[in-house]
Write a protein that holds these residues in place. Structure first.
Motif, PDB file in Angstrom:
ATOM      1  N   LEU A 190       0.754  -1.125   0.019  1.00 33.74           N
ATOM      2  CA  LEU A 190      -0.065  -0.089  -0.054  1.00 33.74           C
ATOM      3  C   LEU A 190       0.782   1.530  -0.116  1.00 33.74           C
ATOM      4  O   LEU A 190       1.884   1.192   0.590  1.00 33.74           O
ATOM      5  N   ALA A 241      -5.869   3.936  -0.437  1.00 31.72           N
ATOM      6  CA  ALA A 241      -5.758   3.081   0.912  1.00 31.72           C
ATOM      7  C   ALA A 241      -6.323   3.538   2.192  1.00 31.72           C
ATOM      8  O   ALA A 241      -6.496   2.845   2.948  1.00 31.72           O
ATOM      9  N   THR A 263       1.265  -7.897   3.970  1.00 35.06           N
ATOM     10  CA  THR A 263       0.978  -6.436   3.372  1.00 35.06           C
ATOM     11  C   THR A 263       1.873  -5.599   3.954  1.00 35.06           C
ATOM     12  O   THR A 263       2.413  -5.578   4.985  1.00 35.06           O
ATOM     13  N   ASN A 265       2.544  -1.825   4.741  1.00 30.02           N
ATOM     14  CA  ASN A 265       1.918  -0.379   4.498  1.00 30.02           C
ATOM     15  C   ASN A 265       2.994   0.727   4.434  1.00 30.02           C
ATOM     16  O   ASN A 265       3.750   0.910   5.263  1.00 30.02           O
ATOM     17  N   THR A 272      -5.150   4.179   7.333  1.00 29.11           N
ATOM     18  CA  THR A 272      -5.150   2.899   6.462  1.00 29.11           C
ATOM     19  C   THR A 272      -4.789   1.836   7.333  1.00 29.11           C
ATOM     20  O   THR A 272      -4.476   0.833   6.517  1.00 29.11           O
ATOM     21  N   SER A 276      -5.160  -2.266   5.453  1.00 30.20           N
ATOM     22  CA  SER A 276      -4.037  -3.247   5.630  1.00 30.20           C
ATOM     23  C   SER A 276      -4.377  -4.572   6.114  1.00 30.20           C
ATOM     24  O   SER A 276      -3.962  -5.489   5.513  1.00 30.20           O
ATOM     25  N   THR A 280      -5.240  -8.633   4.116  1.00 28.94           N
ATOM     26  CA  THR A 280      -4.522  -9.847   4.539  1.00 28.94           C
ATOM     27  C   THR A 280      -5.122 -11.000   5.048  1.00 28.94           C
ATOM     28  O   THR A 280      -6.193 -10.977   5.848  1.00 28.94           O
ATOM     29  N   VAL A 286       1.158  -8.145   8.555  1.00 29.65           N
ATOM     30  CA  VAL A 286       1.061  -6.844   8.003  1.00 29.65           C
ATOM     31  C   VAL A 286       2.166  -6.150   8.738  1.00 29.65           C
ATOM     32  O   VAL A 286       2.595  -5.825   9.920  1.00 29.65           O
TER      33      VAL A 286
END
Length: 352
Positions: A190, A241, A263, A265, A272, A276, A280, A286
């Motif tokens: 992202l 996002a 993920t 970020n 956001t 995220s 996932t 994350v």
């Protein structure tokens, strides 16, 4: 001048007894203790989340941004944005090296980038000459102190200073991406069009390999096109996002409902966290690199949607992270060309 504390406790003015990063105010007097480095500061690279906030507060007026930065540094003895809690890093020349400062190869006159946050770096600014409103890099005149515990990187001769500084500012993100991503995984990035996102995409694709899949999520159409042209992702998703429903739908559709194994970020604005998490898969991870992330929101958000995922705090330090980031630009000429263009450096020119 005598030895100071390795972690800079002797520079803390308020409140006494805490470390320099959480402290409200530092003593930035440009006098070098025996285990410090005194730097002649030439350029600041303001943290992306902080710079976005400063621009918004100043309604895009560069003079107001200058005034706000000077005010923060004057009040706090460091560049520590009280709204975002973040800072950035700096480039400067060594003026004086304490006799007990580690690093036998470092000499007075060397140009270095500090690899620690401006939120814990004693800083005195005499003047701001220029603010680049697109990149967050600021030409300044001032002095700074690096503690014995602070890592730094010498500026390479084969890359322009502004480009190298930009990469070093976010070198933790690609290093951690390379550390966490495994072959065959599906990775969602992202904020993929920013400098940390671009460098992370490169290593996500490299680590995931031919059996893996990398999704680049980006809100800006120009950045989406740049990512596609550089072939840094298997699929580019034009999505905001900050819209968790849209992010979930986009990743769900791109993965046939499987979602991402990990993920990353890299978004420089708030709100956001849930996007995220929703992107996932259960049991996935994350990695929050962005300083705009609120970890309470991430923790409670995961709980609120019943998502069992690993939440990783973005540590900006990893062994070898500076060299990895610089080598990324050397290895991918398209990325290097894009960084040159963004930071106003013509191809073939390496201004010092």
């Amino acid at each position: 001048m005598g030895l100071g504390d390795r972690y800079g406790l002797h520079r803390v003015v308020e409140p006494i007894g805490v470390l320099p990063q959480p402290a409200w105010k530092l003593d930035a007097t440009p006098i070098c203790h025996d285990n410090e480095l005194l730097l002649d500061v030439e350029r600041l690279n303001i943290d992306s989340a902080s710079f976005v906030q400063l621009k918004q507060e100043a309604a895009g007026d560069s003079e107001q941004v200058k005034e706000k930065i000077l005010q923060i540094v004057s009040e706090r003895g460091k560049m520590h944005n009280p709204v975002t809690g973040s800072g950035g890093m700096l480039l400067g020349r060594v003026l004086e090296k304490g006799t007990h400062f580690p690093g036998s190869q470092l000499q007075c006159g060397d140009t270095i980038a500090t690899l620690v946050s401006l939120t814990l770096t004693p800083l005195q600014l005499d003047q701001i000459d220029e603010v680049d409103m697109n990149t967050g890099q600021i030409a300044v005149r001032g002095k700074a102190i690096l503690f014995a515990s602070g890592p730094y990187a010498r500026l390479p001769h084969d890359l322009p200073e502004r480009v190298a500084l930009a990469a070093l500012d976010v070198c933790g993100a690609p290093a951690q991406t390379a550390r966490w991503v495994r072959a065959g995984q599906t990775v969602a990035v992202l904020g993929a069009g920013g400098k940390s996102g671009l460098l992370s995409l490169y290593h996500a694709k490299k680590q995931a390999g031919l059996r893996g899949r990398v999704l680049a999520l980006e809100a800006h159409s120009t950045a989406c096109r740049e990512i596609a042209e550089l072939d840094l992702a298997d699929e580019v998703l034009h999505v905001d996002a900050t819209d968790p429903v849209a992010v979930l739908q986009a990743v769900h559709d791109a993965t046939a409902g499987e979602l991402a194994d990990i993920t990353i970020n890299c978004v420089n604005v708030a709100d956001t966290e849930l996007s995220s998490i929703l992107a996932t898969r259960t049991g996935g991870a994350v990695y929050f690199f962005s300083t705009a992330v609120r970890f309470t929101a991430a923790s409670l958000g995961a709980e609120g949607v019943g998502k069992d995922v690993h939440l990783l705090i973005g540590n900006g330090y990893a062994q070898g992270h500076a060299q990895l980031a610089l080598n990324t630009l050397r290895q991918h000429q398209g990325l290097l060309h894009l960084f040159r263009r963004r930071y106003g450096v013509a191809d073939g020119v390496n201004p010092r």
